[in-house]
Design an enzyme around this catalytic site. Structure first.
Site, PDB file in Angstrom:
ATOM      1  N   LEU A 517       0.734  -1.187   0.108  1.00 38.97           N
ATOM      2  CA  LEU A 517      -0.118   0.107  -0.031  1.00 38.97           C
ATOM      3  C   LEU A 517       0.843   1.330  -0.148  1.00 38.97           C
ATOM      4  O   LEU A 517       0.654   2.263  -0.445  1.00 38.97           O
ATOM      5  CB  LEU A 517      -0.881   0.012   1.358  1.00 38.97           C
ATOM      6  CG  LEU A 517      -1.856  -0.962   1.308  1.00 38.97           C
ATOM      7  CD1 LEU A 517      -2.435  -0.852   2.670  1.00 38.97           C
ATOM      8  CD2 LEU A 517      -3.080  -0.722   0.243  1.00 38.97           C
ATOM      9  N   GLY A 518       1.901   1.304   0.500  1.00 37.31           N
ATOM     10  CA  GLY A 518       2.820   2.280   0.572  1.00 37.31           C
ATOM     11  C   GLY A 518       4.065   1.907   1.398  1.00 37.31           C
ATOM     12  O   GLY A 518       4.232   0.983   1.848  1.00 37.31           O
ATOM     13  N   GLN A 519       4.837   3.092   1.516  1.00 33.13           N
ATOM     14  CA  GLN A 519       6.091   2.864   2.439  1.00 33.13           C
ATOM     15  C   GLN A 519       6.103   3.959   3.377  1.00 33.13           C
ATOM     16  O   GLN A 519       6.176   5.319   2.833  1.00 33.13           O
ATOM     17  CB  GLN A 519       7.142   2.998   1.363  1.00 33.13           C
ATOM     18  CG  GLN A 519       8.720   3.083   2.109  1.00 33.13           C
ATOM     19  CD  GLN A 519       9.254   1.738   2.385  1.00 33.13           C
ATOM     20  OE1 GLN A 519       9.026   0.857   1.838  1.00 33.13           O
ATOM     21  NE2 GLN A 519       9.915   1.612   3.586  1.00 33.13           N
ATOM     22  N   GLY A 521       7.401   5.870   7.177  1.00 33.39           N
ATOM     23  CA  GLY A 521       8.585   6.194   7.676  1.00 33.39           C
ATOM     24  C   GLY A 521       9.228   4.867   8.517  1.00 33.39           C
ATOM     25  O   GLY A 521      10.365   4.749   8.379  1.00 33.39           O
ATOM     26  N   PHE A 522       8.529   4.098   8.822  1.00 33.33           N
ATOM     27  CA  PHE A 522       9.096   2.984   9.820  1.00 33.33           C
ATOM     28  C   PHE A 522       9.144   1.535   8.953  1.00 33.33           C
ATOM     29  O   PHE A 522       9.480   0.606   9.465  1.00 33.33           O
ATOM     30  CB  PHE A 522       8.355   2.714  11.162  1.00 33.33           C
ATOM     31  CG  PHE A 522       8.553   4.094  11.783  1.00 33.33           C
ATOM     32  CD1 PHE A 522       9.806   4.304  12.521  1.00 33.33           C
ATOM     33  CD2 PHE A 522       7.236   5.087  11.763  1.00 33.33           C
ATOM     34  CE1 PHE A 522       9.421   5.648  13.299  1.00 33.33           C
ATOM     35  CE2 PHE A 522       7.474   6.226  12.361  1.00 33.33           C
ATOM     36  CZ  PHE A 522       8.510   6.371  13.210  1.00 33.33           C
ATOM     37  N   GLY A 523       8.708   1.610   7.602  1.00 33.33           N
ATOM     38  CA  GLY A 523       8.422   0.300   7.009  1.00 33.33           C
ATOM     39  C   GLY A 523       7.416   0.306   5.902  1.00 33.33           C
ATOM     40  O   GLY A 523       6.543   1.189   6.044  1.00 33.33           O
ATOM     41  N   VAL A 525       3.899  -0.993   4.018  1.00 34.41           N
ATOM     42  CA  VAL A 525       2.617  -1.450   4.524  1.00 34.41           C
ATOM     43  C   VAL A 525       2.037  -1.955   3.448  1.00 34.41           C
ATOM     44  O   VAL A 525       2.132  -1.798   2.377  1.00 34.41           O
ATOM     45  CB  VAL A 525       1.780  -0.165   4.757  1.00 34.41           C
ATOM     46  CG1 VAL A 525       0.555  -0.627   5.442  1.00 34.41           C
ATOM     47  CG2 VAL A 525       2.587   0.735   5.637  1.00 34.41           C
ATOM     48  N   LYS A 539       1.985  -3.571   8.834  1.00 35.07           N
ATOM     49  CA  LYS A 539       3.325  -2.838   8.520  1.00 35.07           C
ATOM     50  C   LYS A 539       4.338  -3.365   9.080  1.00 35.07           C
ATOM     51  O   LYS A 539       4.459  -3.772  10.185  1.00 35.07           O
ATOM     52  CB  LYS A 539       3.150  -1.472   9.510  1.00 35.07           C
ATOM     53  CG  LYS A 539       4.043  -0.690   9.635  1.00 35.07           C
ATOM     54  CD  LYS A 539       3.756   0.757  10.066  1.00 35.07           C
ATOM     55  CE  LYS A 539       4.659   1.709   9.271  1.00 35.07           C
ATOM     56  NZ  LYS A 539       4.046   2.961   8.990  1.00 35.07           N
ATOM     57  N   ASP A 636       5.449  12.789  13.178  1.00 32.21           N
ATOM     58  CA  ASP A 636       5.586  12.498  11.856  1.00 32.21           C
ATOM     59  C   ASP A 636       4.133  12.972  11.237  1.00 32.21           C
ATOM     60  O   ASP A 636       3.769  12.108  10.384  1.00 32.21           O
ATOM     61  CB  ASP A 636       6.191  11.381  11.339  1.00 32.21           C
ATOM     62  CG  ASP A 636       6.658  11.303   9.957  1.00 32.21           C
ATOM     63  OD1 ASP A 636       6.881  12.407   9.341  1.00 32.21           O
ATOM     64  OD2 ASP A 636       6.838  10.326   9.418  1.00 32.21           O
TER      65      ASP A 636
END
Ligand code: NAG
Ligand code: NAG
Ligand code: NAG
Ligand code: NAG
Ligand code: NAG
Ligand code: NAG
Ligand code: NAG
Ligand code: NAG
Ligand code: NAG
Ligand code: NAG
Ligand code: NAG
Length: 828
Positions: A517-519, A521-523, A525, A539, A636
């Site tokens: 689904l996306g990237q 900040g922490f990894g 998803v 995630k 964030d």
């Protein structure tokens, strides 16, 4: 630290100060009989460029330079005498053609300060300025004997070349100004390297600062943005036989003016001025992330700016100093866990000789520095076998457009991208890999099954006690201590679950890229579907949060207890081995940025929907800051972290993660940056200071973005403003606040409401933390329950162009904004 550098470089663009020009008359050519006096300028025939004498703001020195005529802010693109200035008091200097036919800059005492110093056949020469910004010295028969393009300052213009000729020793590089008001040679230089294939390289003094990666015949491998750029006139002529390599950035696109330059802070940037707009926009800049700075992760370290921390070791390598690495000082990089088999002394145990080394496959990489080009191998297979058979070959990469690249030195400046990039294969000892990942997976699944089987009896009892709960994983729980179990029980109401890694592999089809689904900040998803058909968002945290298992779990338990209608619900987690995974409810409408910044979809959000979203975010933040029993600072906040459910209710995601990732860190050590450029408060960027007020700042930026439908960091504004905050401030202070509204909502958003929201937004982005309201006040102000006071201008990003470039009296107009009052602005 790195981000601060990037930030400061942005400031440079905001504070480009116009210089003082003293000319009043314009001439077209400099000839033997007509020198250029200080009261004159040489203007190109199409009135695009202008050459003359100038004195930078605040300087005692006077220079001869070329700048864009009639543009505000202008840009000085060339300086003749950067390292031998005239004094600004010298009123009788002139630029003339001497008896030997050369151009000479002569001061009041008739000393030659600067000269073209070329050999000319006749003294019958003339100098003129072209519309391309090129200043040339010609013989009468139009033979060019000298050109300013041969001697660049800090700027490259279309049709200009930088590069080198090894035979003649010529080295054409861009050298930065010392600072914005001092054109003398600064610390940073950008040029082309002589290797095959060549790279674009920036140095800080003699230290490498940034590199583009090798030229692949159309782009630089380390600059993925180049592929999608409108600016497509890049070319690099490389002739290894002649020892020449020249790069140019031409453009046949008539819709903009362009220049590239290296700033005094070392940022190489491409600036465009679209016709019909009235300001420069930054098309591209490097370095732009910490990963772009040469050697951030040291030898054999891989940098990925989307990960946290950004550095990791290549598989099979470990930090040279664990302690420094944990302090986020990565410069010493990584060393091998196991010596290469081919380097081992095999005389004693011949059996090890049998074990060959293997290659670790890395994808989407900016290939490391110091590549050697192998001309022979014609395909990947040959490239690999050559490398395998030569023990000094530490890595290889086969690039379609280049061929086989191999590395015999430590892999430096190795970066991972999320698009583009190349496959690189790194040699490691066979022992390191153990087995293939498939084999590992099979084994770990069978281990799980085995343990489940053996443990069935033990679990039987427990399962009976916990029968009300739908626990997917059995093994996971066994490894948790009693405290954890107790907490889990207390948590029953929230239906927090433990997921097994294998169930998540099933749910996400082994974290298949199509489910991504996306990237965050922490990894990354992923979308997943549980056996019962329920959709989830998974995630997968980037490894090494620096926390122990138990601490991590306890933290997750705490976070899972945060429940609010404007927060994304954490359904459960998975902790197995290296894997730390969070499972969230899945929201069908994706994130706010996918609407707000999409020219088509933004219309789906009318003003009512947007205001509802603003209020929702405010109330979610208020809950995190005040109303939950845990005090959580998000750190964030940004549009991509706001998810929307099917009714377009906003849900804040990724909250509390900063806590986990800061976890065991010493509080004072906030060098680690959690945050996104454009949303971070000044005190955080500059001093690492963090508080609820930093979230308030992020909220303010978000609020203005929602009203304007534009990104704060986006540089494409009609005005001379380079970010949304300064643009919003200007409009608001001129009572034109409603002009900030996104076109998509002009019809649905009453001007008074827009004004209120913008004012709240501006109050939230005040430079001083103490000037910003807390979230409770924000919620009240938004609902109209409390009055708004006047914001002060946001200094940090405030910039205003020079209204009348040629007029000395009104001239330079960069305001000292701290002392500026509204009346000054309005009284312009
Ligand atoms: C300047 O020089 C160019 C090239 O020699 C010539 O075509 C042009 O007429 C000159 N202009 C003036 C004003 O002397
Ligand atoms: C410009 O200055 C020169 C010498 O300083 C002088 O001879 C000339 O008359 C001046 N021209 C104008 C237009 O002021
Ligand atoms: C150009 O050179 C000739 C001789 O080569 C000389 O007579 C003349 O004075 C020179 N002109 C100028 C302007 O220096
Ligand atoms: C001009 O060039 C010559 C050799 O090309 C060099 O020796 C001399 O120093 C140069 N003069 C100036 C003023 O740069
Ligand atoms: C122009 O004149 C110079 C000598 O004054 C000569 O070397 C050059 O070849 C000439 N160029 C052309 C195009 O005639
Ligand atoms: C450039 O190098 C100088 C001296 O080595 C150093 O003080 C400065 O911090 C460096 N600048 C950057 C942006 O790295
Ligand atoms: C010029 O640039 C604009 C955008 O900046 C783009 O839309 C257009 O297609 C480009 N034209 C050419 C000829 O490349
Ligand atoms: C990082 O480590 C290197 C090598 O040990 C050292 O020279 C440098 O000073 C350290 N940098 C910081 C910021 O601690
Ligand atoms: C390899 O082993 C031999 C004998 O055991 C020894 O003489 C030699 O120095 C060793 N070489 C290296 C590089 O360790
Ligand atoms: C092995 O690789 C090194 C470094 O690339 C090179 O110098 C050396 O000549 C190679 N040896 C052979 C036998 O090809
Ligand atoms: C020149 O720059 C300084 C700061 O660098 C600023 O305070 C001053 O106002 C500027 N001068 C003018 C005339 O704008």
């Amino acid at each position: 630290m790195r981000l601060i550098i990037a930030w400061c470089s942005c400031l440079v663009f905001f504070f480009l100060l116009p210089a003082r020009h003293i000319a009043s008359g314009a001439v077209h050519n400099i000839t033997t009989s007509e020198p250029l006096f200080q009261n004159q300028t040489l203007v190109s025939s199409g009135q695009i460029f202008e050459l003359g004498f100038f004195t930078p703001n605040g300087s005692e020195n006077q220079y001869v330079g070329i700048w864009y005529k009639n543009l505000t802010p202008s840009k000085t693109v060339w300086v003749a005498n950067r390292d031998s200035p005239l004094t600004s008091a010298d009123r009788s200097a002139k630029l003339a053609i001497g008896s030997d036919g050369n151009l000479k800059l002569v001061d009041g005492q008739q000393n030659i300060v600067w000269s073209t110093n070329v050999s000319v056949q006749s003294n019958n020469t003339a100098a003129m300025l072209s519309d391309g910004g090129k200043f040339v010295l010609q013989e009468r028969n139009s033979t060019e004997v000298w050109a300013s393009f041969d001697d660049p300052t800090d700027t490259i213009l279309p049709n200009m070349k930088i590069g080198l000729n090894k035979r003649t020793g010529e080295r054409r590089v861009l050298v930065s100004w010392k600072n914005d008001n001092d054109p003398s040679s600064g610390n940073f230089a950008t040029g082309i390297t002589s290797e095959t294939p060549p790279q674009l390289f920036s140095w800080n003094g003699s230290t490498p600062y940034w590199r583009s990666g090798p030229w692949d015949k159309s782009t630089f491998i380390g600059v993925p943005e180049m592929e999608s750029s409108y600016y497509n006139g890049y070319s690099l002529q490389h002739d290894p036989q002649q020892g020449t390599a020249y790069f140019s950035a031409d453009s046949d696109n008539n819709s903009f003016l362009a220049y590239g330059f290296i700033s005094p802070e070392g940022v190489l940037a491409l600036m465009l001025w679209y016709y019909g707009s009235n300001g420069w926009s930054k098309n591209w800049a490097a370095p732009s992330t910490g990963c772009d700075i040469y050697g951030t992760c040291g030898p054999f370290g891989i940098c990925n700016s989307k990960n946290s921390p950004i550095c990791r070791c290549v598989k099979g390598f470990m930090p040279q100093s664990k302690e420094e690495w944990n302090r986020r000082n990565w410069t010493r990089g990584c060393i091998r866990e196991t010596e290469l088999n081919c380097q081992k002394n095999t005389s004693r145990s011949p059996s090890t000789q049998m074990k060959k080394d293997v290659f670790v496959h890395t994808k989407q990489m900016k290939v490391p520095d110091s590549a050697a080009y192998l001309s022979d191998p014609g395909d990947v297979g040959k490239c690999q076998s050559w490398c395998m058979n030569n023990c000094s070959c530490l890595a290889y990469s086969y690039v379609q457009t280049i061929g086989c690249l191999v590395w015999a030195k430590d892999l430096m400046d190795f970066q991972e991208f999320s698009t583009a990039g190349q496959d690189v294969y790194i040699r490691i000892a066979h022992d390191n890999t153990g087995m293939s990942t498939e084999a590992k997976l099979i084994i770990s699944i069978s281990t799980i099954l085995g343990i489940m089987f053996v443990g069935t009896a033990i679990f039987g009892l427990w399962k009976w006690r916990a029968s009300k709960r739908d626990i997917t994983d059995k093994r996971g729980e066994m490894s948790f201590g009693n405290a954890w179990k107790d907490q889990l029980k207390q948590n029953d109401a929230s239906q927090f679950k433990l997921f097994s890694f294998s169930s998540l592999i099933l749910a996400t089809n082994n974290f298949d890229a199509t489910n991504k689904l996306g990237q965050g900040g922490f990894g990354p998803v992923y979308k997943g579907m549980l056996n019962d058909g329920k959709e989830i968002a998974v995630k997968r945290l980037s490894s090494s949060s620096g926390q122990g298992m138990d601490e991590f779990k306890n933290e997750i338990i705490l976070i899972s207890k945060l429940q609010h209608r404007n927060l994304v619900r954490l359904m459960g987690c998975c902790v197995e081995g290296e894997e730390k995974i969070l499972v969230y409810e899945y929201l069908s409408n994706k994130s706010l940025d996918s609407f707000l910044f999409d020219s088509k979809r933004k219309a789906e959000l009318n003003w009512d929907a947007r205001f509802h979203i603003i209020q929702g975010i405010a109330s979610g933040l208020l809950y995190l800051h005040r109303d939950s029993y845990l005090r959580v600072i998000h750190r964030d906040l940004k549009a991509s972290n706001i998810l929307l459910d099917e009714k377009m209710n906003p849900r804040i995601s990724d909250f509390g993660l900063a806590r986990i990732f800061e976890g065991t860190q010493v509080l004072l050590n906030t060098h680690k940056v959690v945050g996104t450029i454009g949303y971070m408060s000044p005190e955080y960027v500059m001093g690492g200071i963090f508080s609820e007020k930093s979230d308030v700042y992020g909220f303010g930026v978000l609020l203005l973005e929602i009203v304007a439908g534009k990104k704060n960091t986006s540089l494409y504004y009609r005005g001379q403003h380079f970010n949304l905050l300064s643009y919003a401030w200007q409009l608001w202070s001129e009572d034109r606040g409603p002009d900030l509204r996104d076109e998509a909502i002009v019809n649905t958003c009453p001007p008074s409401e827009a004004m209120r929201c913008i004012q709240v937004g501006l109050l939230c982005v005040q430079d001083q933390m103490t000037d910003r309201p807390n979230m409770l006040s924000v919620v009240r102000m938004l609902s109209g329950e409390s009055d708004l006071h006047q914001p002060r201008p946001p200094t940090f990003t405030f910039q205003r162009g020079n209204p009348s470039h040629n007029n000395e009296a009104q001239g330079e107009s960069i305001f000292s904004v701290n002392t500026m009052t509204n009346s000054v602005v309005e009284g312009r």
